[in-house]
Scaffold this active site. Sequence first.
Site, mmCIF file in Angstrom:
data_model
loop_
_atom_site.group_PDB
_atom_site.id
_atom_site.type_symbol
_atom_site.label_atom_id
_atom_site.label_comp_id
_atom_site.label_asym_id
_atom_site.label_seq_id
_atom_site.Cartn_x
_atom_site.Cartn_y
_atom_site.Cartn_z
ATOM 1 N N GLY A 290 0.778 -1.238 0.000
ATOM 2 C CA GLY A 290 0.000 0.000 0.000
ATOM 3 C C GLY A 290 0.808 1.286 0.000
ATOM 4 N N ARG B 92 6.278 -6.710 8.770
ATOM 5 C CA ARG B 92 6.416 -8.079 9.297
ATOM 6 C C ARG B 92 6.714 -9.077 8.189
ATOM 7 N NH1 ARG B 92 0.677 -8.103 11.976
ATOM 8 N NH2 ARG B 92 0.432 -7.066 9.978
ATOM 9 N N ARG B 93 6.236 -8.797 6.954
ATOM 10 C CA ARG B 93 6.381 -9.791 5.874
ATOM 11 C C ARG B 93 7.738 -9.637 5.182
ATOM 12 N NH1 ARG B 93 0.581 -8.603 3.280
ATOM 13 N NH2 ARG B 93 1.128 -6.567 4.109
ATOM 14 N N ASP C 172 7.356 -6.482 14.392
ATOM 15 C CA ASP C 172 5.964 -6.124 14.657
ATOM 16 C C ASP C 172 5.994 -4.862 15.514
ATOM 17 O OD1 ASP C 172 3.347 -5.941 15.727
ATOM 18 O OD2 ASP C 172 3.074 -8.113 15.545
ATOM 19 N N ASN D 251 3.746 4.984 9.148
ATOM 20 C CA ASN D 251 2.641 4.579 8.267
ATOM 21 C C ASN D 251 1.982 3.261 8.671
ATOM 22 O OD1 ASN D 251 1.270 4.282 5.466
ATOM 23 N ND2 ASN D 251 2.662 2.519 5.548
ATOM 24 N N TYR E 67 -11.326 2.164 15.307
ATOM 25 C CA TYR E 67 -10.361 2.606 14.285
ATOM 26 C C TYR E 67 -10.308 4.137 14.288
ATOM 27 C CZ TYR E 67 -8.007 3.568 9.893
ATOM 28 O OH TYR E 67 -7.122 4.057 8.956
ATOM 29 N N PRO F 216 -5.333 10.643 4.662
ATOM 30 C CA PRO F 216 -6.093 10.309 3.457
ATOM 31 C C PRO F 216 -7.513 9.836 3.770
ATOM 32 C CG PRO F 216 -4.034 9.025 3.636
ATOM 33 C CD PRO F 216 -4.329 9.618 4.978
HETATM 34 P P1 NDP Z 1 -2.011 -1.844 3.754
HETATM 35 O O1 NDP Z 1 -2.775 -2.916 4.450
HETATM 36 O O2 NDP Z 1 -1.805 -1.980 2.299
HETATM 37 O O3 NDP Z 1 -0.609 -1.621 4.456
HETATM 38 C C1 NDP Z 1 -0.465 -1.676 5.853
HETATM 39 C C2 NDP Z 1 1.012 -1.775 6.186
HETATM 40 O O4 NDP Z 1 1.154 -1.736 7.613
HETATM 41 C C3 NDP Z 1 1.623 -3.068 5.711
HETATM 42 O O5 NDP Z 1 2.875 -2.802 5.131
HETATM 43 C C4 NDP Z 1 1.776 -3.887 6.973
HETATM 44 O O6 NDP Z 1 2.949 -4.698 6.894
HETATM 45 C C5 NDP Z 1 1.985 -2.793 8.030
HETATM 46 N N1 NDP Z 1 1.592 -3.293 9.340
HETATM 47 C C6 NDP Z 1 0.357 -3.630 9.751
HETATM 48 N N2 NDP Z 1 0.379 -4.132 10.986
HETATM 49 C C7 NDP Z 1 1.683 -4.114 11.369
HETATM 50 C C8 NDP Z 1 2.374 -4.530 12.542
HETATM 51 N N3 NDP Z 1 1.716 -5.055 13.574
HETATM 52 N N4 NDP Z 1 3.712 -4.372 12.603
HETATM 53 C C9 NDP Z 1 4.379 -3.842 11.563
HETATM 54 N N5 NDP Z 1 3.798 -3.427 10.420
HETATM 55 C C10 NDP Z 1 2.465 -3.582 10.324
HETATM 56 O O7 NDP Z 1 -2.817 -0.491 4.070
HETATM 57 P P2 NDP Z 1 -2.523 1.036 3.696
HETATM 58 O O8 NDP Z 1 -1.317 1.186 2.879
HETATM 59 O O9 NDP Z 1 -3.791 1.596 3.184
HETATM 60 O O10 NDP Z 1 -2.319 1.629 5.152
HETATM 61 C C11 NDP Z 1 -1.174 2.362 5.545
HETATM 62 C C12 NDP Z 1 -1.596 3.437 6.535
HETATM 63 O O11 NDP Z 1 -2.496 4.339 5.911
HETATM 64 C C13 NDP Z 1 -2.299 2.906 7.773
HETATM 65 O O12 NDP Z 1 -1.847 3.622 8.897
HETATM 66 C C14 NDP Z 1 -3.770 3.240 7.502
HETATM 67 O O13 NDP Z 1 -4.497 3.392 8.682
HETATM 68 C C15 NDP Z 1 -3.607 4.538 6.741
HETATM 69 N N6 NDP Z 1 -4.739 4.943 5.935
HETATM 70 C C16 NDP Z 1 -5.226 4.135 4.960
HETATM 71 C C17 NDP Z 1 -6.305 4.530 4.192
HETATM 72 C C18 NDP Z 1 -6.945 3.658 3.167
HETATM 73 O O14 NDP Z 1 -8.103 3.926 2.783
HETATM 74 N N7 NDP Z 1 -6.266 2.651 2.644
HETATM 75 C C19 NDP Z 1 -6.899 5.858 4.387
HETATM 76 C C20 NDP Z 1 -6.312 6.617 5.451
HETATM 77 C C21 NDP Z 1 -5.267 6.185 6.172
HETATM 78 P P3 NDP Z 1 3.048 -6.222 7.369
HETATM 79 O O15 NDP Z 1 1.684 -6.815 7.272
HETATM 80 O O16 NDP Z 1 4.057 -6.821 6.463
HETATM 81 O O17 NDP Z 1 3.528 -6.098 8.779
HETATM 82 C C1 8X3 Z 2 -8.975 4.709 6.044
HETATM 83 C C2 8X3 Z 2 -10.122 5.488 5.491
HETATM 84 O O1 8X3 Z 2 -12.659 5.791 5.631
HETATM 85 O O2 8X3 Z 2 -11.810 3.529 5.618
HETATM 86 O O3 8X3 Z 2 -8.409 5.332 7.138
HETATM 87 O O4 8X3 Z 2 -11.556 4.886 7.555
HETATM 88 S S1 8X3 Z 2 -11.601 4.891 6.119
#
Ligand code: NDP
Ligand code: 8X3
Length: 249
Positions: free
Chosen positions: A12, A33-34, A57, A84, A150, A180
């Site tokens: 992401g 983590r991956r 983690d 992030n 959340y 976002p």
């Molecule tokens: P993804 O699920 O694509 O990415 C999430 C990332 O966070 C992954 O790389 C995952 O890596 C990492 N992550 C999750 N849990 C853990 C953990 N316990 N330890 C370490 N790393 C972790 O989602 P997004 O790219 O959309 O999300 C990224 C950020 O953007 C988040 O903070 C989300 O809340 C925020 N956001 C997203 C929006 C959306 O609509 N998509 C909108 C607004 C904000 P891995 O699993 O390998 O650990």
């Molecule tokens: C991610 C956007 O609207 O799904 O933070 O909460 S929403």
Amino acid sequence: MITALITGASSGIGRATAIKFASHGIKLILCGRRKDRLEQLRQQLSVETEVQILTFDVRNRNEVEENLSSLPDGFRKIDILVNNAGNAHGLDPIQKGNVEDWDAMIDINVKGLLYVSKAVIPGMLEQGSGHIINIGSTAGKEVYPNGNVYCASKHAVDAINQGMRLDLNGTGIRVGAVNPGLVQTEFSDVRFKGNTEKAKKVYQGFKALQADDIADIIYFVVTRPYHVNIADLVVMPTAQASSTMVHKD
Ligand code: NDP
Ligand code: 8X3
């Protein structure tokens, strides 16, 4: 050379930001983590820049501290921290909420962000410079039905972003948030625990933001002249007016 540490770089927004930064020669510390995903990304980006991966983690304070203190010399000076890593877990009314989901969101989105920041800020203070970008959300600006915990976790990110900026004022460290709206990533797959049909529906009938759109914005934020700090930025798809109003075909 500038060095950026990005949490949640395995997919992401974090992954897209890593690719964007690499294309501009920014040295990278990629966390998640991956390990397989991070290793694949490291190989892909190593032609453009130097890349270090850290697999941990963010919920585990010891793992965070051990990994960040194990960085080799060439990666110890961190100029940019992109906080992030995070996700939503579940979308249930509070009375039906799953406590494991609540724990995950508070532990990852809030405490994880704090643990990583706690490990990185001392180095930034020592060098008298740095830039912290906290990835919040529109969910940190308003609450939507079933978003309860959340939204609480992202409101906490909003408060921490403001608190960091106040407390680090005068230290040379810039602090700002990018918030976002709907971005099409693995976010909804995680929220709905692998139910891809349900996840896909979230982004149907309109053009959602893409991870690259947010990466472009983060790159813009970190490339402003030093006297310019983008403190708090909200970005939504054109079709979205609020968390609860999305114009769909
Ligand atoms: P993804 O699920 O694509 O990415 C999430 C990332 O966070 C992954 O790389 C995952 O890596 C990492 N992550 C999750 N849990 C853990 C953990 N316990 N330890 C370490 N790393 C972790 O989602 P997004 O790219 O959309 O999300 C990224 C950020 O953007 C988040 O903070 C989300 O809340 C925020 N956001 C997203 C929006 C959306 O609509 N998509 C909108 C607004 C904000 P891995 O699993 O390998 O650990
Ligand atoms: C991610 C956007 O609207 O799904 O933070 O909460 S929403």
